[in-house]
Scaffold this motif. Structure first.
Motif: not given
Length: 285
Positions: A73-74, A78-80, A88-90, A106-109
């Motif tokens: 995800m890292w 930004l695209e997410l 959902e695709k990710f 943390p990025n799910l925050t």
């Protein structure tokens, strides 16, 4: 030197083995997610707030399978956030990261609403830390001296910092950050995160890092009792393990590291949320 080369080779081999493994078994993990093997707990919060240590200890205490960080995800975060990549695709492409009882990232925050829609039964745990201490810890991680602040966010682009950390430091994780100065960009990140809790108290369980370090073993026990996690293992021998690299300024006085102006400005930005979470002000001591 030869030992380092051998270590590098082992890491490269392990990387390719894992890649092949997950390519083969991802359909299995997707089936597990489809038929209800969703994370029971999703741990979020700003980076360098103690998310790794607290999540790991909760998982060990309760005998929970865990994901501590989602590297895939890292560089896509930004695209997410923009919606250019569907969450959902990710998840369907990386189901092994989410088919665990506890998932910490943390990025799910900054994807809170979407993650709640996808996993409505998951309990969200949000970890916070005093904003000035949080900023200090992030600066340690990216090797920026507090004495050099404030600096223009554009200067971050020219520094030798990997993009995921650049995006947090310069505030791009918010999309439209109110400040173009570091560390105030991170202060606004902190405000955003705390507001998530204040606006969603019924669905978010809050942990303050400062409370945890007062008595680590008892704190983990209390969190698990609140979250209905039964004790499976003793953690007393693990509470002082270093789960992340220790910052060189960790044990130094905040007032010696930062100027009075920088401390005051960070706390002015965060003042309302600090008061609601019971944080003291360095600028008023």
């Amino acid at each position: 030197m030869m030992e380092l080369i051998k270590m590098g080779r082992r890491q490269l081999i392990n990387k390719y083995i894992n890649k092949i493994y997950y390519k083969i078994f991802n359909p299995v993990y997707n089936l597990k997610l489809k038929f209800g093997s969703n994370p029971k707990f999703i741990v979020i919060g700003n980076p360098k707030t103690g998310t790794s240590v607290i999540s790991s200890l909760i998982a060990v205490y309760g005998g929970l399978t865990k994901t501590i960080d989602i590297p895939e995800m890292w560089y896509k975060q930004l695209e997410l956030y923009k919606g250019n990549i569907e969450l959902e695709k990710f998840i369907s492409e990386n189901p092994h990261r989410f088919a665990k009882k506890l998932v910490k990232e943390p990025n799910l925050t900054f994807l809170y609403s979407k993650i709640k829609d996808i996993f409505p039964k998951s309990k969200i745990v949000l970890i916070t830390r005093h904003p000035v201490d949080n900023v200090r810890s992030v600066l340690d991680r990216v090797n920026i001296s507090p004495s050099s602040l404030p600096i223009d966010t554009k200067e971050i682009d020219d520094m030798k910092i990997i993009n995921p950390w650049k995006w947090f430091v310069n505030g791009k994780v918010l999309g439209d950050n109110p400040s173009n100065k570091v560390p105030y960009s991170m202060a606004y990140n902190w405000v955003y995160t705390v507001k998530l809790f204040l606006e969603n108290k019924d669905s978010i369980y809050l942990i303050r890092y400062e409370d945890f370090i007062e008595d680590k073993t008892s704190s983990i026990q209390r969190y698990c009792e609140d979250l209905n996690i039964k004790k499976q293992n003793d953690i007393s021998h693990l509470v002082d393990k270093q789960y992340q690299p220790k910052g060189e300024n960790k044990n130094k006085e905040i007032t010696e590291l930062f100027s009075e102006e920088v401390i005051r400005n960070i706390e002015n930005i965060c003042s309302s949320e600090m008061e609601k979470l019971g944080y003291e002000f360095y600028s008023k001591k």
